[in-house]
Structure formats: C-alpha cells, structure tokens
Design an enzyme around this catalytic site. Structure first.
Site, PDB file in Angstrom:
ATOM      1  N   GLN A 127       7.484  -4.034   1.200  1.00  0.00           N
ATOM      2  CA  GLN A 127       7.235  -5.473   1.316  1.00  0.00           C
ATOM      3  C   GLN A 127       6.970  -6.224   0.011  1.00  0.00           C
ATOM      4  OE1 GLN A 127       4.313  -8.671   3.579  1.00  0.00           O
ATOM      5  NE2 GLN A 127       4.360  -6.618   4.412  1.00  0.00           N
ATOM      6  N   ASN A 179       9.385  -1.828  -7.387  1.00  0.00           N
ATOM      7  CA  ASN A 179       8.025  -1.481  -6.958  1.00  0.00           C
ATOM      8  C   ASN A 179       7.960  -0.038  -6.449  1.00  0.00           C
ATOM      9  OD1 ASN A 179       9.389  -2.227  -4.507  1.00  0.00           O
ATOM     10  ND2 ASN A 179       7.424  -2.519  -3.485  1.00  0.00           N
ATOM     11  N   PHE A 180       8.511   0.848  -7.277  1.00  0.00           N
ATOM     12  CA  PHE A 180       8.402   2.276  -6.966  1.00  0.00           C
ATOM     13  C   PHE A 180       7.004   2.777  -7.276  1.00  0.00           C
ATOM     14  CE2 PHE A 180      13.058   2.182  -8.122  1.00  0.00           C
ATOM     15  CZ  PHE A 180      13.483   2.270  -6.812  1.00  0.00           C
ATOM     16  N   GLU A 192      -0.506  -1.932   1.473  1.00  0.00           N
ATOM     17  CA  GLU A 192      -1.264  -3.154   1.758  1.00  0.00           C
ATOM     18  C   GLU A 192      -2.790  -2.965   1.911  1.00  0.00           C
ATOM     19  OE1 GLU A 192      -0.284  -6.588   2.405  1.00  0.00           O
ATOM     20  OE2 GLU A 192      -2.450  -6.721   2.392  1.00  0.00           O
ATOM     21  N   ASP A 226       0.580  -7.140  -0.254  1.00  0.00           N
ATOM     22  CA  ASP A 226       2.039  -7.026  -0.389  1.00  0.00           C
ATOM     23  C   ASP A 226       2.696  -8.349  -0.775  1.00  0.00           C
ATOM     24  OD1 ASP A 226       2.155  -4.342   0.126  1.00  0.00           O
ATOM     25  OD2 ASP A 226       2.559  -4.552   2.250  1.00  0.00           O
ATOM     26  N   GLY A 254     -16.485 -22.370   1.127  1.00  0.00           N
ATOM     27  CA  GLY A 254     -16.865 -23.305   0.069  1.00  0.00           C
ATOM     28  C   GLY A 254     -18.191 -23.947   0.397  1.00  0.00           C
ATOM     29  N   GLY A 255     -18.300 -25.224   0.089  1.00  0.00           N
ATOM     30  CA  GLY A 255     -19.557 -25.910   0.365  1.00  0.00           C
ATOM     31  C   GLY A 255     -19.608 -26.520   1.756  1.00  0.00           C
ATOM     32  N   GLN A 256     -18.582 -26.276   2.578  1.00  0.00           N
ATOM     33  CA  GLN A 256     -18.552 -26.905   3.907  1.00  0.00           C
ATOM     34  C   GLN A 256     -18.824 -25.859   4.969  1.00  0.00           C
ATOM     35  OE1 GLN A 256     -17.892 -29.927   3.120  1.00  0.00           O
ATOM     36  NE2 GLN A 256     -16.773 -29.633   1.235  1.00  0.00           N
TER      37      GLN A 256
HETATM   38  N1  CAO Z   1      18.745   6.648  -5.661  1.00  0.00           N
HETATM   39  C1  CAO Z   1      18.079   7.777  -5.878  1.00  0.00           C
HETATM   40  N2  CAO Z   1      16.731   7.880  -5.842  1.00  0.00           N
HETATM   41  C2  CAO Z   1      16.061   6.767  -5.553  1.00  0.00           C
HETATM   42  C3  CAO Z   1      16.686   5.544  -5.325  1.00  0.00           C
HETATM   43  C4  CAO Z   1      18.098   5.500  -5.383  1.00  0.00           C
HETATM   44  N3  CAO Z   1      18.780   4.384  -5.161  1.00  0.00           N
HETATM   45  N4  CAO Z   1      15.742   4.616  -5.062  1.00  0.00           N
HETATM   46  C5  CAO Z   1      14.567   5.243  -5.144  1.00  0.00           C
HETATM   47  N5  CAO Z   1      14.763   6.550  -5.440  1.00  0.00           N
HETATM   48  C6  CAO Z   1      13.733   7.560  -5.634  1.00  0.00           C
HETATM   49  C7  CAO Z   1      12.844   7.284  -6.814  1.00  0.00           C
HETATM   50  O1  CAO Z   1      13.434   7.674  -7.995  1.00  0.00           O
HETATM   51  C8  CAO Z   1      11.615   8.089  -6.437  1.00  0.00           C
HETATM   52  O2  CAO Z   1      11.874   9.461  -6.697  1.00  0.00           O
HETATM   53  P1  CAO Z   1      10.809  10.438  -7.457  1.00  0.00           P
HETATM   54  O3  CAO Z   1       9.500  10.240  -6.793  1.00  0.00           O
HETATM   55  O4  CAO Z   1      11.424  11.795  -7.234  1.00  0.00           O
HETATM   56  O5  CAO Z   1      10.765  10.068  -8.869  1.00  0.00           O
HETATM   57  C9  CAO Z   1      11.583   7.877  -4.938  1.00  0.00           C
HETATM   58  O6  CAO Z   1      12.876   7.544  -4.514  1.00  0.00           O
HETATM   59  C10 CAO Z   1      10.697   6.707  -4.532  1.00  0.00           C
HETATM   60  O7  CAO Z   1       9.424   7.067  -4.715  1.00  0.00           O
HETATM   61  P2  CAO Z   1       8.229   6.112  -4.335  1.00  0.00           P
HETATM   62  O8  CAO Z   1       7.008   6.733  -4.906  1.00  0.00           O
HETATM   63  O9  CAO Z   1       8.450   4.710  -4.739  1.00  0.00           O
HETATM   64  O10 CAO Z   1       8.264   6.139  -2.723  1.00  0.00           O
HETATM   65  P3  CAO Z   1       7.161   6.570  -1.663  1.00  0.00           P
HETATM   66  O11 CAO Z   1       7.807   6.335  -0.342  1.00  0.00           O
HETATM   67  O12 CAO Z   1       6.636   7.941  -1.906  1.00  0.00           O
HETATM   68  O13 CAO Z   1       5.967   5.562  -1.878  1.00  0.00           O
HETATM   69  C11 CAO Z   1       4.983   3.381  -2.094  1.00  0.00           C
HETATM   70  C12 CAO Z   1       6.030   4.241  -1.392  1.00  0.00           C
HETATM   71  C13 CAO Z   1       5.172   1.946  -1.620  1.00  0.00           C
HETATM   72  C14 CAO Z   1       3.576   3.881  -1.716  1.00  0.00           C
HETATM   73  C15 CAO Z   1       5.175   3.462  -3.631  1.00  0.00           C
HETATM   74  O14 CAO Z   1       6.500   3.083  -3.905  1.00  0.00           O
HETATM   75  C16 CAO Z   1       4.241   2.592  -4.420  1.00  0.00           C
HETATM   76  O15 CAO Z   1       3.056   2.894  -4.583  1.00  0.00           O
HETATM   77  N6  CAO Z   1       4.770   1.491  -4.971  1.00  0.00           N
HETATM   78  C17 CAO Z   1       4.024   0.608  -5.847  1.00  0.00           C
HETATM   79  C18 CAO Z   1       3.075  -0.229  -5.060  1.00  0.00           C
HETATM   80  C19 CAO Z   1       3.773  -1.023  -4.009  1.00  0.00           C
HETATM   81  O16 CAO Z   1       4.673  -1.805  -4.243  1.00  0.00           O
HETATM   82  N7  CAO Z   1       3.276  -0.884  -2.792  1.00  0.00           N
HETATM   83  C20 CAO Z   1       3.622  -1.846  -1.767  1.00  0.00           C
HETATM   84  C21 CAO Z   1       4.552  -1.377  -0.826  1.00  0.00           C
HETATM   85  S1  CAO Z   1       4.627  -2.575   0.428  1.00  0.00           S
HETATM   86  O17 CAO Z   1       3.423  -2.094   1.466  1.00  0.00           O
END
Ligand code: CAO
Length: 416
Positions: A17, A96-97, A140, A169, A248-250
């Site tokens: 998100q 946002n990985f 989130e 998010d 706030g103040g209300q």
């Molecule tokens: N081709 C190949 N690999 C891909 C790819 C693509 N097109 N797109 C993503 N990937 C891979 C990444 O390289 C990564 O691989 P590695 O971990 O092996 O390096 C993996 O997919 C994605 O990892 P991730 O850590 O982002 O995914 P997750 O599901 O384990 O975690 C989340 C999800 C949201 C917790 C994490 O991405 C995160 O903390 N993001 C930052 C904070 C954030 O935005 N959170 C809000 C999410 S909305 O609620």
C-alpha cells in the site's frame, strides 16, 4: 487535456500500500507510471482478500489505477538489463521493498545514480536510515505502534488501539509524493537527481505532532486540561489515551442519537467551541446556561463537561444523526454524523466531486474507489482501471527498442 506531470516517467517498483498509494497519486496527475512486477505473481495484493475468483483483488485495483504493468524478473541478468534501460530514460524510481532488497538486487543508490544522475530515487522504509530498528520489515499497524499513534489512541482503560485510517501506509505514500515533487522542482534548478527517503514511523509521528506537544505540556504542568482525565482522574508521566476527546482547545465527544441502541453508528461528533457557547445553548434550548457562571467559560465548564455532554445526548434522543446535524449546522456548531462506509459509498456529494468514483474494469466489471482528494481549478484527475499483470509488457519493451523476436526471447527465459 494536458496534465501537470505529463512527460514524467516513473518506475514504480512498489507493492502493498505505502508505495502504490504514492505512485497512483502521481499517475492521476499525469505521470507515466510503469509498475514493475515479478512475472507470474506480481504485487501480492493482486491475490489478497479476493472477492471474485481470478480477478485482481480490490486491494490492488484501488491502489494501482492509471498505471502500466511491466512484468520483469529483476533478479535475472536479462531482466536487470531491461531495468537498466528503463532507468536511463526515467525521471523517478519509487520502491518500498524490505531493507536492503534493492541493494541485493544490484541497484544501490550509487549504482542508480551512476546509471542516471538525473533520476530521483524515492523509498519508503519502516524506519529511517541509521535508526536502531532500520533492519525491520514494517506493515501499517507496526508503524502506528512505532510512531506514537497506538499509545495515544483508544480509551484510557483499554489497550493501545490501531486506527482504521492508513496512517502508516497511505499517509507515508503521501509524504513520499511531496518529497518526489520537491526533488523534481529541485532538479529543474540543479540538473541533478537525489535520494528521497520517508519512513513510516516518521510519517505517523508527523501526524501525532499534537501528542508530542501534549507530552511536553504534561512534563511541565502535570496535567492536560482538555483530556477526560482532567480534573477528576489521575495523570501519569506519559500522554494518556483520551477516548474521543477533541485534540485541540475545543472539547468534543461522540454522542448518541436516536436509534443508537440498535445502530452502532447512530452518533454525531459534537464540538463545543468556546465562542459558540451562546449558539449551543440556544440550539439545545438552554438559554439560561449562557450567562450562568458554572457554564459561561470553558474553564468553568471543564469539570462537568461530561454532564454537559449527557444533557446534549438527552436533546439528541429523539433526533437521528442527520436530523441533529441539520439543526446544529444552523447554529454554526462544528459537528458531523458518524458516517459508515456504506453511507460514504452512496453519498451523492462525494460522487459529484469525484472523491468516490466508479471505474470500469475488463475483468471485474466495475468497482468503486477513492478518487483524488486534491481538487484543482485546471485539472480534473480521471481514474482509469488498474492494469492486468503484465498488460503493458510488450508496449514498454517495444518503446525501449526491443524487437518482437527479443521480446519473445525474454518471455521464453521468463525474464518478463
Ligand atoms: N523480480 C525479482 N525479484 C523481485 C521483484 C522482481 N520484479 N520484485 C521484488 N523482488 C524481490 C526483491 O528483490 C526481494 O528479494 P530478496 O528479499 O531476496 O532480496 C523480495 O522480492 C521482496 O522482498 P520484501 O522484503 O520487500 O517483501 P516481503 O513480502 O518479505 O515484505 C514488506 C513486505 C512490506 C514488509 C517489506 O517490503 C517492507 O518492510 N517494506 C518497507 C516498508 C513498507 O513499505 N511497508 C508497507 C507495506 S504496505 O502495508
């Protein structure tokens, strides 16, 4: 009609998100947003909480409108090569990985800057770089806890509480959008790209600014006069949960209206603005309160504010939330009915303003989504359907100069 962000090309390397909310906003305003997704699966939200088998879930469609979808395995050398080409001709990359994922893929900030020094690289992480929790993955509710929202939300005799609003998010995505637009304006002056980073903790805390205000007031004087704990209850040394008190103040509270016994949303929010005391008394049929020393000032009212709210509830007992607001609005009292999602979905004003829009979708039929909450005099953002997985792969690859044969080969090795 041309749009302000026409010509800005964005690589949307986001999922779930926080990131998608940011790039969707930029797409509404005209940016060419290319969502890069893993072949075969794509953004995890395509499959999460599905209500129609084999159709992209609403979770996905409501956060990815107006975008293109390019499937690309960016861990394969062939996929990396495509991504590099795209990077060379894009203005912004948003991701946002989890911490370190982009570096592990071989696209560190240094590498991206080397490939395209004009590119803006925008990231969402749970915690800011160098924070002692910067290795954590965050969703989130984790952010709401880490950013101070949970400890200050809910009732004093209950546990810390999560808000339904996506403070961690979508709110972070909005902060990131502001950062990207700022960096784009900066680039016009310097010719250089830069890294823009927003953490979910920081974005939540930014919205909890008044609670940090309250912590300092509490530290100094030992009480917070606008909280329900004042003056009869106890304060500890941390900002307490204040239930539905006005921040706030209300002073304000959520009050029962006709039908509350069976309808969990038969309530209004009622605010007692200091300067509106006389109209409030008139609206409630209590003109004698206007000059009564026990009621006349905010300070005099505070010790028995809940008795005042109880009197207002008695007045509300034979009025629906809508009837009550229709009366109170004539007295200039800040108030609103507690609206359900069903009421909002069908609200004619929200439909007319484009805040709730119905979007046709080739697989789902049509779905409702929230359109742009930002209104312009010279731009009317149109919301178009979210892309199917890989819908624009061939189009994007062809625009990068790949021949039909090369596209076929990339598909064969499942790089796209
Ligand atoms: N081709 C190949 N690999 C891909 C790819 C693509 N097109 N797109 C993503 N990937 C891979 C990444 O390289 C990564 O691989 P590695 O971990 O092996 O390096 C993996 O997919 C994605 O990892 P991730 O850590 O982002 O995914 P997750 O599901 O384990 O975690 C989340 C999800 C949201 C917790 C994490 O991405 C995160 O903390 N993001 C930052 C904070 C954030 O935005 N959170 C809000 C999410 S909305 O609620």
């Amino acid at each position: 009609m041309s749009k302000p962000l026409d010509g800005i090309k964005i690589i949307d390397f986001t999922h779930v998100q926080a990131g998608p909310a940011c790039t969707q906003l930029l797409a509404w305003f005209g940016a060419d947003v290319i969502k890069v997704e893993r072949p075969g699966s794509g953004d995890v939200t395509r499959n999460q909480l599905r209500d129609i088998p084999d159709a992209d879930a609403l979770y996905f469609t409501m956060l990815n409108s107006n975008k293109k979808s390019l499937t690309l395995d960016t861990k394969k050398p062939e996929g990396k090569e495509v991504l590099e080409k795209l990077i060379r001709e894009s203005d912004v990359l948003v991701e946002n990985f989890g911490p370190g994922a982009l570096d592990r893929m071989g696209f560190s900030w240094e590498r991206l800057n080397e490939l395209n020094p004009k590119m803006i690289v925008a990231s969402v992480k749970g915690f800011s770089d160098g924070h002692h929790y910067d290795d954590l993955k965050v969703y989130e509710n984790v952010a709401q806890c880490a950013g101070g929202a949970a400890s200050t939300t809910g009732f004093w005799d209950g546990p810390p509480t999560i808000s339904a609003a996506a403070l961690g998010d979508s709110n972070t995505g909005m902060h990131l959008a502001i950062g990207i637009l700022t960096a784009l304006i900066g680039r016009d002056k310097t010719g250089k790209g830069q890294k823009v980073a927003v953490s979910m903790q920081d974005s939540v805390l930014n919205l909890c600014r008044v609670k940090l205000r309250d912590q300092q007031r509490l530290d100094r004087v030992g009480y917070l006069e606008e909280y329900p704990q004042y003056p009869h209850g106890e304060f500890s040394d941390v900002v307490p949960r204040g239930g539905n008190a006005g921040g706030g103040g209300q002073p304000g509270w959520i009050l029962k209206c006709k039908g509350w016994e069976t309808d969990p949303n038969a309530y209004i929010y009622f605010t007692i603005q200091g300067h509106a005391w006389a109209p409030i008394c008139k609206a409630l049929g209590k003109p004698e309160w206007i000059d009564d020393p026990a009621y006349k000032t905010a300070e005099a009212r505070q010790p028995h504010i809940f008795d005042i709210f109880a009197t207002i509830e008695t007045w509300l007992a034979d009025k629906t939330k809508f009837e009550a607001v229709d009366i109170l609005r004539k007295f200039d009292i800040p108030c609103a009915p507690v609206l359900t999602m069903k009421e909002l979905a069908n609200d004619p004003s929200l439909r007319a303003s484009g805040t709730i829009v119905e979007v046709p979708h080739s697989v789902r039929g049509s779905y409702l989504t929230v359109g742009s909450p930002i209104k312009f005099s010279d731009l009317k953002p149109e919301v178009t359907a979210s892309p199917l997985l890989g819908e624009h792969t061939e189009e994007v690859l062809a625009s990068l100069g790949y021949s039909q044969q090369e596209i076929f080969n990339l598909k064969e090795i499942q790089a796209v």
